[in-house]
Motif scaffolding. Sequence first.
Motif, PDB file in Angstrom:
ATOM      1  N   LEU A   1     123.641  36.518  57.758  1.00 61.84           N
ATOM      2  CA  LEU A   1     122.391  36.083  57.127  1.00 61.84           C
ATOM      3  C   LEU A   1     122.068  36.930  55.905  1.00 61.84           C
ATOM      4  O   LEU A   1     121.566  36.414  54.895  1.00 61.84           O
ATOM      5  CB  LEU A   1     121.247  36.154  58.145  1.00 61.84           C
ATOM      6  N   ALA A   2     122.365  38.223  55.991  1.00 60.66           N
ATOM      7  CA  ALA A   2     122.126  39.097  54.834  1.00 60.66           C
ATOM      8  C   ALA A   2     122.972  38.660  53.648  1.00 60.66           C
ATOM      9  O   ALA A   2     122.502  38.641  52.497  1.00 60.66           O
ATOM     10  CB  ALA A   2     122.429  40.543  55.211  1.00 60.66           C
ATOM     11  N   ALA A   3     124.231  38.287  53.919  1.00 54.22           N
ATOM     12  CA  ALA A   3     125.097  37.818  52.845  1.00 54.22           C
ATOM     13  C   ALA A   3     124.581  36.507  52.267  1.00 54.22           C
ATOM     14  O   ALA A   3     124.596  36.296  51.048  1.00 54.22           O
ATOM     15  CB  ALA A   3     126.523  37.650  53.358  1.00 54.22           C
ATOM     16  N   ARG A   4     124.103  35.605  53.135  1.00 51.72           N
ATOM     17  CA  ARG A   4     123.603  34.324  52.648  1.00 51.72           C
ATOM     18  C   ARG A   4     122.351  34.490  51.799  1.00 51.72           C
ATOM     19  O   ARG A   4     122.207  33.859  50.754  1.00 51.72           O
ATOM     20  CB  ARG A   4     123.286  33.395  53.829  1.00 51.72           C
ATOM     21  N   TYR A   5     121.431  35.346  52.264  1.00 49.31           N
ATOM     22  CA  TYR A   5     120.164  35.520  51.555  1.00 49.31           C
ATOM     23  C   TYR A   5     120.226  36.621  50.483  1.00 49.31           C
ATOM     24  O   TYR A   5     119.234  36.883  49.807  1.00 49.31           O
ATOM     25  CB  TYR A   5     119.042  35.834  52.554  1.00 49.31           C
ATOM     26  N   ARG A   6     121.384  37.273  50.369  1.00 47.98           N
ATOM     27  CA  ARG A   6     121.595  38.311  49.361  1.00 47.98           C
ATOM     28  C   ARG A   6     120.536  39.413  49.465  1.00 47.98           C
ATOM     29  O   ARG A   6     119.836  39.759  48.512  1.00 47.98           O
ATOM     30  CB  ARG A   6     121.574  37.707  47.953  1.00 47.98           C
ATOM     31  N   GLU A   7     120.451  39.961  50.685  1.00 43.40           N
ATOM     32  CA  GLU A   7     119.515  41.041  50.950  1.00 43.40           C
ATOM     33  C   GLU A   7     120.140  41.992  51.957  1.00 43.40           C
ATOM     34  O   GLU A   7     121.123  41.633  52.629  1.00 43.40           O
ATOM     35  CB  GLU A   7     118.189  40.483  51.485  1.00 43.40           C
ATOM     36  N   PRO A   8     119.639  43.223  52.073  1.00 35.80           N
ATOM     37  CA  PRO A   8     120.214  44.177  53.030  1.00 35.80           C
ATOM     38  C   PRO A   8     120.125  43.642  54.452  1.00 35.80           C
ATOM     39  O   PRO A   8     119.145  42.968  54.807  1.00 35.80           O
ATOM     40  CB  PRO A   8     119.349  45.438  52.848  1.00 35.80           C
ATOM     41  N   PRO A   9     121.120  43.937  55.270  1.00 40.59           N
ATOM     42  CA  PRO A   9     121.085  43.445  56.654  1.00 40.59           C
ATOM     43  C   PRO A   9     119.960  44.078  57.450  1.00 40.59           C
ATOM     44  O   PRO A   9     119.626  45.255  57.254  1.00 40.59           O
ATOM     45  CB  PRO A   9     122.455  43.833  57.214  1.00 40.59           C
ATOM     46  N   ARG A  10     119.369  43.295  58.327  1.00 35.98           N
ATOM     47  CA  ARG A  10     118.318  43.794  59.207  1.00 35.98           C
ATOM     48  C   ARG A  10     118.925  44.254  60.522  1.00 35.98           C
ATOM     49  O   ARG A  10     120.079  43.950  60.838  1.00 35.98           O
ATOM     50  CB  ARG A  10     117.274  42.698  59.459  1.00 35.98           C
ATOM     51  N   SER A  11     118.125  44.966  61.289  1.00 34.78           N
ATOM     52  CA  SER A  11     118.535  45.393  62.628  1.00 34.78           C
ATOM     53  C   SER A  11     117.476  44.944  63.624  1.00 34.78           C
ATOM     54  O   SER A  11     116.380  44.529  63.240  1.00 34.78           O
ATOM     55  CB  SER A  11     118.703  46.917  62.674  1.00 34.78           C
ATOM     56  N   VAL A  12     117.817  45.026  64.906  1.00 34.22           N
ATOM     57  CA  VAL A  12     116.903  44.595  65.966  1.00 34.22           C
ATOM     58  C   VAL A  12     116.333  45.823  66.651  1.00 34.22           C
ATOM     59  O   VAL A  12     117.080  46.708  67.103  1.00 34.22           O
ATOM     60  CB  VAL A  12     117.627  43.702  66.990  1.00 34.22           C
TER      61      VAL A  12
END
Length: 299
Positions: A183-194
């Motif tokens: 999702l981070a790659a798709r939205y071009r933003e840093p990856p989130r964590s849970v």
Amino acid sequence: MKKLRSTIDAVARRECRVLIVGESGTGKELVARHVHWRSGRRDGPFVPVECTAIPESLIESQLFGHVKGAFTGANENAPGAFRAADGGTLFLDEIGDVPLHLQAKLLRCIEQSEVVPVGDVMPIPVDARIVTATNRDLGDLVRSGRFRSDLYYRLRVVTIRVPSLRERPGDIGALARHRLEALAARYREPPRSVGPTAASLLEAYHWPGNVRELFNALEHACVLAPRAVIERDDLPDEIRDAPSADDPQPRSLAAGQRDIIARALKQAGGNQSRAARMLHMERHRLHRMIVRYGLQDLT
């Protein structure tokens, strides 16, 4: 999951037919794609066909093709899915929903490696590996006369069972990380964590929609979460508010599916549209399953 991966590797190297079984949303098509990608046919086409999504009047043409003028609206020749998959892999999803009157033609196509388009009489050779999948118990369908036994045994040379997500809660963390990276790659933003509280809720939830529902829930959280860490309040309502008691294991694939649909209908107050959204499936498909499992009194 190690056993599943080793089974995929073993069948991918050989040209045997594969039947993939598992509940809706467990990732059966992904397993089929991995079989294709790791096989000698990886450079050929992978053609997925969802048998439940095709109207019964069109499924023969969609699978085997047709010639111009074969029926009203057939304005040109069409190759069909078998010929489109020539040199590659044909994935027939929900094979248990193929009409009984077409199963004989499907069996002949598999046995003879040739198709006869609708409106034609001459067979055309095809070279496609057949991988099928179902969320139904084909053995029960055979015993009730709704699925041909000879076709059943042709298709199930090797059976791969994809476990439901509630059977493998230990995989939820890895699946979540993989999905959040995508999702981070798709939205071009840093990856989130849970966060830990959200992670506990994800592991405790019963996941009637399996991996598909997990991925949708994570995308929901990514879109709405104001921070880099996904917290409890960022998750969909049905996960935050789910009871914590463990559900009993299903007696069989069909029994487990019936229980999941019944539970969703009760949670939705009998509203089929709401239950379909909870289960991440089309309403018309849910309606057919309600009739199949005799759950009309819950609607």
